[in-house]
Design a protein around this motif. Structure first.
Motif, short mmCIF file in Angstrom:
data_model
loop_
_atom_site.label_atom_id
_atom_site.label_comp_id
_atom_site.label_asym_id
_atom_site.label_seq_id
_atom_site.Cartn_x
_atom_site.Cartn_y
_atom_site.Cartn_z
N LEU A 16 40.86 55.41 116.49
CA LEU A 16 40.51 54.21 117.26
C LEU A 16 41.34 53.01 116.82
O LEU A 16 41.80 52.22 117.65
CB LEU A 16 39.02 53.91 117.12
N GLU A 17 41.53 52.87 115.51
CA GLU A 17 42.31 51.73 115.02
C GLU A 17 43.77 51.84 115.46
O GLU A 17 44.39 50.84 115.83
CB GLU A 17 42.20 51.63 113.51
N ASP A 18 44.32 53.05 115.43
CA ASP A 18 45.70 53.25 115.90
C ASP A 18 45.81 52.91 117.39
O ASP A 18 46.76 52.24 117.81
CB ASP A 18 46.15 54.69 115.66
N ALA A 19 44.84 53.38 118.17
CA ALA A 19 44.87 53.11 119.60
C ALA A 19 44.66 51.63 119.89
O ALA A 19 45.31 51.05 120.77
CB ALA A 19 43.80 53.94 120.30
N GLN A 20 43.76 50.99 119.14
CA GLN A 20 43.53 49.56 119.32
C GLN A 20 44.78 48.76 118.97
O GLN A 20 45.13 47.79 119.65
CB GLN A 20 42.35 49.12 118.45
#
Length: 229
Positions: free
Chosen positions: A197-201
């Motif tokens: 999620l952090e990478d995608a965000q």
């Protein structure tokens, strides 16, 4: 889902910042998106539902706190905001902020991060009392600012700014009472999903999607600033 502009229903369709953000994250990750509304009276029970596996991510304009970090793993914050104060200015024309609340009753949602703020104000003798409303009763609370059920209501700035538009004479009189960071949360120990999620965000921030969503839903005209991404 009583927290516009983060999430709410419009013509029976879920809309809002967190709806758009999580859909964009799901598309980038190739995951299926499904909305599972929290229906409890106390917002804090959403973390019990997360731990039980009822859903995988909490995305509900969720403020990061120390106690919540003990119950969930938070991603990097996507927005910074703070508590704000609304009153019926026809009933209380002299109230322009927290400094004017002596002897008055302040309403909050159960489990909201405004609750410890007003408890501290009460302990310091700066307000007269607290009225706690169930999580889904925010519209009732704002109505009662005019009918006398409570004198003021405290909630995150973007939410109060949005909701007061439909309540004549009820206005937000003070923003930025606190400084709070808002982020997605996953189950404790789910480091893989949190990392994804952090990478995608981060990718959504880099391609401008995150800024576009913030501008559409959370434009910070309340004196607060954007959080780290």
């Amino acid at each position: 889902m009583p927290d516009p502009p983060f999430e709410f229903y419009e013509r029976d369709r879920p809309v809002g910042f967190d709806i758009d953000l999580t859909r964009a994250l799901a598309r980038r990750l190739g995951r299926r998106w499904e909305l599972v509304p929290h229906e409890g009276d106390d917002f804090e029970t959403i973390f019990d539902e997360l731990a039980s596996g009822r859903f995988d991510v909490v995305a509900s304009g969720t403020t990061v706190t120390g106690s919540r970090r003990e119950r969930a793993a938070f991603c990097a914050p996507y927005f910074g905001s703070g508590q704000s104060l609304a009153v019926d200015t026809a009933r209380h024309p002299a109230v322009r902020g927290v400094a004017d609340l002596t002897g008055l009753t302040v309403g909050v949602q159960q489990g909201n991060t405004s609750e410890p703020v007003v408890k501290r104000l009460l302990a310091e003798g700066r307000i007269g009392g607290i009225r706690v409303y169930a999580y889904h009763e925010i519209d009732r609370a704002l109505d009662e600012l005019s009918t006398g059920g409570c004198d003021a209501f405290m909630k995150l700035g973007p939410v109060l700014r949005w909701l007061t538009r439909d309540h004549p004479h009820v206005d937000v009189v003070e923003y930025g009472i606190t400084r709070e960071e808002i982020a997605l949360a996953v189950r404790l120990g789910d480091d893989v999903l949190r990392g994804e999620l952090e990478d995608a965000q981060r990718a959504l921030a880099q391609d401008g999607t995150l800024d576009a969503l913030i501008s559409r839903w959370l434009a910070p005209d309340d004196g607060t600033s954007l959080g780290t991404r």
